[in-house]
Each structure stands twice: as structure tokens, then as C-alpha cells.
Enzyme design. Structure first.
Site, PDB file in Angstrom:
ATOM      1  CD  GLU A 287     -17.711   6.047   0.059  1.00 33.54           C
ATOM      2  OE1 GLU A 287     -16.791   6.071  -0.784  1.00 33.54           O
ATOM      3  OE2 GLU A 287     -18.746   6.686  -0.112  1.00 33.54           O
ATOM      4  CB  CYS A 321      -8.541   4.938   1.350  1.00 36.04           C
ATOM      5  SG  CYS A 321      -9.389   5.666  -0.158  1.00 36.04           S
TER       6      CYS A 321
HETATM    7  P1  NAP Z   1     -11.070   9.580  10.714  1.00 34.86           P
HETATM    8  O1  NAP Z   1     -10.199   9.810  11.813  1.00 34.86           O
HETATM    9  O2  NAP Z   1     -12.084   8.135  10.820  1.00 34.86           O
HETATM   10  O3  NAP Z   1     -11.869  10.546  10.519  1.00 34.86           O
HETATM   11  C1  NAP Z   1     -12.866  10.838   9.747  1.00 34.86           C
HETATM   12  C2  NAP Z   1     -13.914  11.889  10.121  1.00 34.86           C
HETATM   13  O4  NAP Z   1     -14.916  11.197  11.222  1.00 34.86           O
HETATM   14  C3  NAP Z   1     -13.714  13.019  10.670  1.00 34.86           C
HETATM   15  O5  NAP Z   1     -14.435  14.188  10.132  1.00 34.86           O
HETATM   16  C4  NAP Z   1     -13.570  13.034  12.090  1.00 34.86           C
HETATM   17  O6  NAP Z   1     -13.695  13.957  12.910  1.00 34.86           O
HETATM   18  C5  NAP Z   1     -14.926  12.031  12.086  1.00 34.86           C
HETATM   19  N1  NAP Z   1     -15.196  11.424  13.509  1.00 34.86           N
HETATM   20  C6  NAP Z   1     -13.999  11.060  14.342  1.00 34.86           C
HETATM   21  N2  NAP Z   1     -14.501  10.364  15.517  1.00 34.86           N
HETATM   22  C7  NAP Z   1     -16.097  10.307  15.327  1.00 34.86           C
HETATM   23  C8  NAP Z   1     -17.164   9.763  16.034  1.00 34.86           C
HETATM   24  N3  NAP Z   1     -16.915   9.185  17.244  1.00 34.86           N
HETATM   25  N4  NAP Z   1     -18.460  10.060  15.578  1.00 34.86           N
HETATM   26  C9  NAP Z   1     -18.573  10.775  14.097  1.00 34.86           C
HETATM   27  N5  NAP Z   1     -17.436  11.241  13.510  1.00 34.86           N
HETATM   28  C10 NAP Z   1     -16.314  11.238  14.080  1.00 34.86           C
HETATM   29  O7  NAP Z   1     -10.459   9.544   9.459  1.00 34.86           O
HETATM   30  P2  NAP Z   1      -9.227  10.398   8.999  1.00 34.86           P
HETATM   31  O8  NAP Z   1      -8.058  10.220   9.550  1.00 34.86           O
HETATM   32  O9  NAP Z   1      -9.908  11.708   8.565  1.00 34.86           O
HETATM   33  O10 NAP Z   1      -9.221   9.741   7.419  1.00 34.86           O
HETATM   34  C11 NAP Z   1      -8.207   8.871   6.981  1.00 34.86           C
HETATM   35  C12 NAP Z   1      -9.175   7.510   6.868  1.00 34.86           C
HETATM   36  O11 NAP Z   1      -9.970   7.589   5.796  1.00 34.86           O
HETATM   37  C13 NAP Z   1      -8.292   6.129   6.461  1.00 34.86           C
HETATM   38  O12 NAP Z   1      -8.379   5.179   7.108  1.00 34.86           O
HETATM   39  C14 NAP Z   1      -8.354   6.280   4.956  1.00 34.86           C
HETATM   40  O13 NAP Z   1      -8.107   5.028   4.305  1.00 34.86           O
HETATM   41  C15 NAP Z   1      -9.878   6.570   5.050  1.00 34.86           C
HETATM   42  N6  NAP Z   1     -10.518   6.899   3.741  1.00 34.86           N
HETATM   43  C16 NAP Z   1     -11.137   5.952   2.962  1.00 34.86           C
HETATM   44  C17 NAP Z   1     -11.586   6.418   1.616  1.00 34.86           C
HETATM   45  C18 NAP Z   1     -12.493   5.408   0.984  1.00 34.86           C
HETATM   46  O14 NAP Z   1     -13.266   5.863   0.080  1.00 34.86           O
HETATM   47  N7  NAP Z   1     -12.818   4.213   1.266  1.00 34.86           N
HETATM   48  C19 NAP Z   1     -11.309   7.495   1.121  1.00 34.86           C
HETATM   49  C20 NAP Z   1     -10.428   8.341   1.976  1.00 34.86           C
HETATM   50  C21 NAP Z   1     -10.134   7.956   3.187  1.00 34.86           C
HETATM   51  P3  NAP Z   1     -12.337  14.847  13.523  1.00 34.86           P
HETATM   52  O15 NAP Z   1     -11.468  15.357  12.119  1.00 34.86           O
HETATM   53  O16 NAP Z   1     -12.812  15.972  14.423  1.00 34.86           O
HETATM   54  O17 NAP Z   1     -11.394  13.724  14.193  1.00 34.86           O
END
Ligand code: NAP
Ligand code: MG
Length: 519
Positions: A287, A321
Site C-alpha cells: 500500500e 497517503c
Molecule cells: P517509507 O519510507 O517507505 O517507509 C515505510 C517502511 O519501510 C518503514 O518501516 C521503513 O523503515 C521501511 N523500509 C525502508 N526501506 C526499506 C527497504 N529497503 N526494505 C524494506 N523496508 C524498508 O514510508 P514512510 O515515510 O514511513 O511513510 C510514508 C509513505 O507511506 C507515504 O508515501 C504514504 O503515502 C505512504 N502511505 C500509504 C498508505 C496506503 O494505505 N496506501 C497509508 C499510509 C502511508 P525505516 O523506518 O527504518 O525507514
């Protein structure tokens, strides 16, 4: 027998008693901050020397707690422990697994303000936003518990075949890597994790590094009820280290991820690789991001539209998001709606949300986010006309506060109209007419949420067919989906088209087994 599912009501903060209860919860939470937290793998607490601190973005010197940073070896141990625990957990009856969720929901409900208070401090949610996050988490637990019981055995759906006794059962997949974002730091991990567990899978849960504390509190609910060791493993640490490893591990069966497009794509690619010893193709439930739009035509209730634009753009500082980071307004009413939206946004109170209910917008989540958003604001000044905001709000403690920021006259292809900024920045675009507005709305690689304000039946019907988003809203804001009411998830680069909080979401965590016995 269970009562039918009902959404957890939002707290009525107009009642002084509720305000007092929330303030008391904030004080209680503050009095126990600062602890050092371990990894929990196979029921064992493991402390690592390297830790990361979770801080309050309103006062960055305020450390709320520290968390061990897991290593690649810890990630391996977590997946292998989950794999062992799965061997028996998969056979616990769905009813029994559901009871863990129902009990967790009840406990979370009793302590809901404490969970919300942690989010006020850990990620800077306003009281109202934090309360909605906790309510959604409770909903996921209550809702998925019921769905799991309903979906466990679907034999009644089969076509009768006299010579055989038939069964159709949904069985779990195996070990799930659950990787969560920080922006709904309670609801989203609770939803992904409980869906995986109640379906009979064992979980390695990696919280976001910016919000492990509220996730830790949530895991405690499960452990305290005696969920077997190894079924729910808590693996804090960096995404590129432990996150990447639990995605890659050959014993991982599926990945449930919510986060950015970039990381989602990366996980999708890594998960496609079959490693030596791996006996399955991994399933990914991803997501991802959004660039959601609120459309307004000349027939709309313009006051409601202006309010909806501001709420969609600036709720939780635009870090959703589903945030309406674009507003597309037909020229005939453009000036009127824009000036009213600016007026409403100018009244939003920015500040540390633990100061009280009157704070509408807290800080953005960290320094890095602040820098990224300021860069986009710089880009925006080249691409549009700055109508409001554009600057940090400086506080003595150095909190990451930004004004709600509005750009007008933005072109549909501008970067601030195409890229997810994930902050309080709204790009407003004029459209020649309704058709042009709908074209602009769809002219994005994302497809998560969208809203249209219009009184014209024919246009609502066109949008119903042609506005390509997973969550479409008419004459209301584009944020605030409710579990079971608005199944949530987007198209295209917004993810793998799943629907959290829907009647069939748990099917993503299961596989069907058809059994026939010749009589
Ligand atoms: P993110 O930077 O993509 O991080 C999400 C998770 O992935 C974190 O736990 C992060 O760990 C981990 N991660 C980072 N690099 C990784 C890798 N190479 N392999 C596996 N896991 C990895 O996102 P965010 O900044 O936390 O959240 C914001 C984003 O989420 C926005 O783009 C938003 O639109 C999206 N979002 C989407 C929805 C939906 O339902 N579609 C809902 C909420 C949010 P770390 O914390 O250690 O970096
Ligand atoms: Mg924090």
C-alpha cells in the site's frame, strides 16, 4: 455469539470530561517516557548496543524512548523463529485466533487516550487526529476478528456433488514480513499485523524507525494475552537492513507493506527473486503513496468545498497517503473558492499538539521531512504563485513546524502537482471546465483517493465511472476512510490494489484448500 461490528465512535471533545481524560492520559504517558526497549524474538527480549531514539518532533531534544537496532542476524533469527511457531499456530482454530484480537480491541478501547497521547508526542498528531488513528486500530481488530471467523470455512459456497463430501477452507500462508510507516503509527501496523495473525500466519513486524513506541505498546497487548512465542516478533531497526532482510529471507512467504512508492517498488522487485531453498513465490501486499485531488465545479456548494479542500490538504500536516494535495477548480468559481480556502487555512493553529485541543496542526515528522518539504516549497515558488504560508514556524525548542502552504495557478504537469510531497503543501490548479478538471485529476501515476464537489447528477455519474481512484468521495473530503465502511486502498502506483478494512482483505493473507472425500 458476537455483537455485529460497529465502528469505534470518535471522542466527543466538546465534553470537558473527555478533554480532562485526554490531558490526564498525556500526563500519564509523559511520566513513563525514556525507557530502552528490546527486540522481541521468539518471546526473548534482546537488547542491542546500537539503538535509535524516538523523539518528539515538537521538541526534538525530548527523547521518548530508545529502541535496539536489529541486525541481519536478528532478522534471520526472527524469520526462522516465526517459521517454527507457524507450525502450530497455523492449526489453532480461527475462533481462537480471533479471540486474541477481540481482547486486544477491548483493552485498547479501555486505554484509548493513552495510545492517542503517545501519537501526539511521538509523531505530532493533533488530539482529533490521534483519536481517529486509535479508533481505526480498534476497528481493524474488531473487524478482522469477525472476518476471520467468517472466512475460515467456505464450504457452504460450493456446488453440491453427491458422491463426495466437500470442503473449502482458507488456510494461512506462512511467515509474513509486516513493514509499517510512521504516519498512521497505530492503525496501520495494527491492521496489517492483526490481519496476518488472525489468518493463521506468524509475523515478523518491523515498525517505522520514527514511531516504534506506539507500535511497541500495541504489541504488548498481544504478548500479555499469551500469544505463543515466535508468532509475533518485534524487530525494530533500519528499513534498509532488517526490513530488506526479512523481505529477502527464503522462509518469508509474504510481505505486507505500507509506505512510499520508492520502497514499495524496491520490495516488489526483491520479493520476486527466488532464493535457494525457497519453495514458493512470495506474495506482496503493498500500500503506497498518493497525489490525491479535490475537484470543484461551478455548481458545487462552494463553502463546503473550501472547507473540504483545507481539511483534506492539512489534516495531520498533509502527511496522509489520502491527503488532498491537489485542488482542481473550474475557472468560473476559481477565485472565490481559492480565496475562501486561503482564509480558512490562515486560521489553522500550528503548534505542539500536547498544548491542547486547540492545536490543528502539529509539526512535520522530522528534520529530513522538513528539509524535503522546504525544497518542494522552493520548487513551488518557481511553478506557481505562493498564496499562503511557505515558511517554517520557529519555536524556542526547534520543533519541525511549517505553515500550511498554498500555491495557486499551478500547471497539471508541475512537479508540485505530480510528486508526493507528504507535508502541508497544497497545489491549486484552474480547470477550463468539469471535463478538463477530471482529466487533470487522472493525470497522475497514483490512484488512491479523490473527491468531487458538484451538484450535477450527470457529472457525478461520469466521475463514478471515470475518476480512477480506489477511494472516491462526492461532496465530502478525501481523507478519513472508516473500516468496513470505506474499504481503503488505491490503484496504479498507489499499491497492489488491496482494500484494507474490506470484507475480503484477509483473503490476501490466506490460500484456499479444496478437499473432496469420495463417499
Ligand atoms: P517509507 O519510507 O517507505 O517507509 C515505510 C517502511 O519501510 C518503514 O518501516 C521503513 O523503515 C521501511 N523500509 C525502508 N526501506 C526499506 C527497504 N529497503 N526494505 C524494506 N523496508 C524498508 O514510508 P514512510 O515515510 O514511513 O511513510 C510514508 C509513505 O507511506 C507515504 O508515501 C504514504 O503515502 C505512504 N502511505 C500509504 C498508505 C496506503 O494505505 N496506501 C497509508 C499510509 C502511508 P525505516 O523506518 O527504518 O525507514
Ligand atoms: Mg518521533
Amino acid at each position: 455469539m458476537l455483537p455485529v461490528f460497529k465502528n469505534e465512535p470518535l471522542t466527543d471533545f466538546s465534553k470537558p470530561a473527555e478533554q480532562a481524560a485526554f490531558s490526564a492520559a498525556l500526563e500519564r504517558v509523559k511520566s513513563r517516557l525514556g525507557a530502552n526497549h528490546p527486540l522481541v524474538i521468539n518471546g526473548r527480549e534482546i537488547y542491542r548496543e546500537t539503538t535509535s531514539a524516538t523523539i518528539n518532533p515538537s521538541r526534538p531534544q525530548e527523547v521518548l524512548g530508545t529502541f535496539s537496532k536489529g541486525t541481519v542476524d536478528d532478522a534471520n533469527y526472527a524469520v526462522e523463529s516465526a517459521y517454527e511457531a507457524f507450525k502450530s499456530w497455523q492449526h489453532t482454530p480461527a475462533d481462537e485466533r480471533a479471540r486474541y484480537l477481540l481482547k486486544a480491541a477491548a483493552e485498547m478501547r479501555r486505554r484509548k487516550h493513552e495510545f492517542s497521547a503517545i501519537m501526539v508526542l511521538e509523531v505530532g498528531k493533533s488530539w482529533v487526529e490521534a483519536d481517529a488513528d486509535t479508533a481505526e486500530a480498534i476497528d481493524f481488530l474488531d473487524y478482522y476478528a469477525r472476518q476471520a471467523m467468517r472466512l475460515a470455512d467456505q464450504s457452504h459456497l460450493l456446488t453440491m456433488y453427491a458422491p463426495e463430501q466437500l470442503q473449502l477452507v482458507n488456510i494461512p500462508l506462512g511467515v509474513g514480513a509486516v513493514i509499517a510507516p510512521w504516519n498512521f503509527p497505530l492503525a496501520i501496523p495494527t491492521g496489517m499485523m492483526s490481519a496476518a495473525l488472525v489468518s493463521g500466519n506468524a509475523v515478523v513486524f518491523k515498525p517505522a524507525e520514527l514511531s516504534p513506541l506506539v507500535a511497541w505498546e500495541m504489541c504488548q497487548l498481544f504478548w500479555r494475552q499469551g500469544i505463543p512465542d515466535g508468532v509475533l516478533n518485534f524487530l525494530s531497526g533500519s528499513g534498509s537492513v532488517v526490513g530488506a532482510r526479512i523481505v529477502d529471507h527464503p522462509l518469508t512467504r509474504f510481505i505486507s507493506f505500507t509506505g512510499s512508492k520508492e520502497v514499495g517498488i524496491n520490495i516488489h522487485e526483491s520479493a520476486a527473486k527466488v532464493h535457494p531453498g525457497q519453495k514458493w513465490l512470495k506474495r506482496t501486499i503493498l500500500e503506497m503513496g498518493g497525489k490525491d485531488a479535490v475537484l470543484v465545479d461551478e455548481t458545487a456548494d462552494l463553502e463546503a468545498a473550501a472547507v473540504g479542500i483545507v481539511q483534506s490538504a492539512f489534516g495531520f500536516q498533509g502527511q496522509k497517503c489520502s491527503a488532498g494535495s491537489r485542488a482542481i477548480i473550474v475557472r468560473e468559481v476559481y477565485d472565490q473558492v481559492v480565496s475562501r480556502a486561503v482564509e480558512i487555512a490562515s486560521k489553522l493553529q500550528v503548534g505542539a499538539p500536547d498544548a491542547g485541543l486547540h492545536i490543528d496542526m502539529g509539526p512535520v515528522v522530522d528534520q529530513k521531512s522538513m528539509g524535503k518539504i522546504m525544497n518542494y516549497i522552493e520548487v513551488g515558488t518557481q511553478e506557481g504563485q505562493l498564496l499562503f504560508g511557505g515558511s517554517p514556524v520557529v519555536t524556542p525548542e526547534g520543533g519541525y513546524f511549517l505553515q500550511p502552504t498554498i500555491f495557486g495557478g499551478v500547471d497539471g504537469r508541475a512537479r508540485i502537482a505530480q510528486e508526493e510531497i507528504f507535508g502541508p503543501v497544497l497545489a491549486i490548479m484552474p480547470a477550463d471546465n468539469f471535463e478538463h478538471a477530471l482529466f487533470l485529476a487522472n493525470d497522475t501515476e497514483f490512484g488512491l483517493t479523490g473527491a468531487l464537489y458538484s451538484m450535477r447528477r450527470d457529472r457525478l455519474e461520469v466521475a463514478r465511472r471515470e475518476y480512477h481512484v480506489g477511494n472516491l468521495y462526492f461532496n465530502r473530503k478525501c481523507t478519513g476512510a472508516l473500516v468496513g465502511v470505506h474499504p481503503f486502498g488505491g490503484f496504479n502506483m498507489s499499491g497492489t490494489d488491496s482494500k484494507a478494512g474490506s470484507p475480503d482483505y484477509l483473503m490476501l493473507f490466506m490460500q484456499a484448500k479444496s478437499i473432496a472425500e469420495r463417499l
